[in-house]
Design an enzyme around this catalytic site. Sequence first.
Site, mmCIF file in Angstrom:
data_model
loop_
_atom_site.group_PDB
_atom_site.id
_atom_site.type_symbol
_atom_site.label_atom_id
_atom_site.label_comp_id
_atom_site.label_asym_id
_atom_site.label_seq_id
_atom_site.Cartn_x
_atom_site.Cartn_y
_atom_site.Cartn_z
ATOM 1 N N ASP A 1 0.853 -1.179 0.000
ATOM 2 C CA ASP A 1 0.000 0.000 0.000
ATOM 3 C C ASP A 1 0.894 1.235 0.000
ATOM 4 O OD1 ASP A 1 -3.220 0.319 0.654
ATOM 5 O OD2 ASP A 1 -2.047 2.122 1.099
ATOM 6 N N ASP B 1 4.779 2.278 -3.934
ATOM 7 C CA ASP B 1 4.080 3.071 -4.942
ATOM 8 C C ASP B 1 4.067 2.223 -6.206
ATOM 9 O OD1 ASP B 1 3.231 4.708 -6.920
ATOM 10 O OD2 ASP B 1 4.687 6.318 -6.553
ATOM 11 N N VAL B 2 2.898 1.644 -6.528
ATOM 12 C CA VAL B 2 2.856 0.693 -7.648
ATOM 13 C C VAL B 2 3.062 1.363 -8.996
ATOM 14 C CG1 VAL B 2 1.556 -1.180 -6.557
ATOM 15 C CG2 VAL B 2 0.314 0.741 -7.577
ATOM 16 N N ASN C 1 -4.793 -4.966 -7.242
ATOM 17 C CA ASN C 1 -6.056 -4.348 -6.853
ATOM 18 C C ASN C 1 -5.980 -2.825 -6.804
ATOM 19 O OD1 ASN C 1 -8.621 -3.998 -5.233
ATOM 20 N ND2 ASN C 1 -7.110 -3.475 -3.664
ATOM 21 N N TYR D 1 -11.087 6.960 -16.291
ATOM 22 C CA TYR D 1 -11.003 5.742 -15.475
ATOM 23 C C TYR D 1 -11.242 4.485 -16.338
ATOM 24 C CZ TYR D 1 -12.076 2.459 -11.653
ATOM 25 O OH TYR D 1 -12.092 1.386 -10.792
ATOM 26 N N LYS E 1 -8.842 0.914 -17.667
ATOM 27 C CA LYS E 1 -9.413 -0.342 -17.165
ATOM 28 C C LYS E 1 -9.736 -1.288 -18.331
ATOM 29 C CE LYS E 1 -9.712 -0.080 -12.593
ATOM 30 N NZ LYS E 1 -9.103 -1.082 -11.709
#
Length: 684
Positions: free
Chosen positions: A468, A489-490, A516, A582, A586
């Site tokens: 996270d 930090d993805v 996720n 968004y 996706k």
Amino acid sequence: MQSRWSDADAAWTIESHAAQGVAEDIALRVYTARLLGRDPRLVLHGGGNASVKTRIADLVGAKTEVLCVKGSGSDMGAIEPAGLPMVRLEPLRALRKLERLSDQDMVNALRGNLVDSAAPNPSVETLLHAFLPHKFVDHTHATAILGLVDQPNGEALAREVYDGRVGFVPYVMSGLALAKAAAGVFEKKPDVEGLILDKHGIFTFGEDARQAYERMIALVSLAEAWLKRDRRNVFAARPLPSALANPADIAPIVRGACAAPPGEADADPRRFVATFRTGAAILAYVNGADLEDYSRRGVATPDHIIRTKNKPLIAAAPAAGKLDAFAEELRRRVAAYVKDYDAYFARENKRVGGGKSKLDAMPRVVLVPGLGLFGLGESLKDAAIAADLAEDTLRVVTDAEAIGRYEPAGESDLFELEYWSLEQAKRVGSLGKALGGQVAMVTGGAGAIGLATARAFREEGADIVLLDLDRDAAAQAAAGLGGLGIACDVTDRASVSAAFDAVCERFGGVDILVSNAGAAWAGRIGEVPDEVLRESFEINFFAHQSVAQEAVRIMLAQGTGGCLLFNVSKQAVNPGANFGPYGLPKAATMLLVRQYAVDYGVDGIRSNGVNADRIRSGLLTDGFIAERAHARGVSEGDYMRGNLLRREVTAQDVAQAFVHLAKARKTTGHIAAVDGGNIAAALR
Ligand code: ZN
């Protein structure tokens, strides 16, 4: 070694237990058992035990003498009165008349004489405690004592060090025979302060808790002092490659090579967690030129065998940039290890007349010259226990070799312990759970869906890693699950890479990735600034790709398949007004799910996704829900239930879908909708 006895602490323990109706004898037994159990030089992971003899009044007021002894396999450092099952003493003493006692009869005799029929099984060394007359009896497998008695001349050394203060009991496996032998040695010289058990450990005793405890400290301290004198240098160094590979790079190779082959065709291998340890003492040991000799003579005290097996696997020193050669050599060595274990089992099983069923032949400790060691187990907890015991063993071997020659109990004695039903009963872990031995990583782990998913995977036996952005939230959430929380930090490749390295060192690799993490951006597509769209692509597409790429790299090194799970969104199929920033990334992520399925199916890596809709979470804030509901002229509840089934979808529902996909061994390239029914977002 210093005594940590404190009159004030002892008094406080008596007082605080009295308030719960616990008698003084038991409170003091709890107090010094914990003192012993919290010092790793004395007691590790269920090793050691302690007892007190006291009197109680039964239901009709008759006084009965009882033995309160540690429950089998329980942890002395955290013992509570309930962890000291109370057994009627006279019937136990009567067993000394017997020549033999089967395991079943012993357990029956112990359980049949419990004062509380629901108490845990008393220690396998209960009879030894019962046959000694002292009120308090303490037993440990102290590291320093093992350094003395794991020697060819252990008895002579013990006599020299203790000068008549202890009795010496030759090696006998725990149970009736050892209890009788120990009592016999004591009775020949009843003024001794303790008993040294060859190749096993030490008992001390006394009329009060303090005396038994202080004698343990004094006698172990004498052994420690002896081991410090006249040491010779041990472990001449072996040559090593000039540049070594990193532990994180070889961990998945080690973990994969040590996975137990499936019992039946078409099943998954049984995976273990592999946790890495290093340090000056470990390196001196694993870098020794004669490692193959001294490290394979056997465990330092018999009951380690159920956690570490009798021998470690020794890897080659891994050279940087030559991982393929390392992997190939390791697989060859694992095959040789398995062959060796199978031969040992066949030999010993024949000797005892057959009838034992073989345990898996895979190693639980892997020594890696140049780097350190790995402990392996069915969970992180079990892997850490194996690593702790391996570290303890190397301390004993180092001490023993410094003053003489390390020589522990022999293979036949250890076989009897390894295959003793009462020892096997101590083995606990994630065995039997669907995802036991597997490591699940969840990004966005501290959010509502991430946390619910991590909990659901934990329930199925997996070990958990939460990534996270918020370090504290990750650590806090992971702590509640016995897992590891990592700040990550993805959207930053270096941060992702560092997180996976940390996971490999702690767990050996990863089997399930739940990608996720996400964030919502809105804007009318014709007017939205480029930066917004690009920023959304960073987290809602590229971050999924970064973590998946790292996970696949590790899964390929393990060679045991794997499972990628993506949190996509109904937006990928059914765009909402002004949600282009968004929905577009996706939609790309939904194709990413399928691309991984296509490219890595041949490697047993499955890739699936979940399309969820309207979940209360970080993305869908209360304010947003209120605003949407208001705009549609419905209540918030009706807005959230605005689907075919009229049911609100929760984070737990999404979590269950991820778990289901992780278990669906023949499903890949699939997107599961968890949206209460949204026909406009249906995929077919
Ligand atoms: Zn013992």
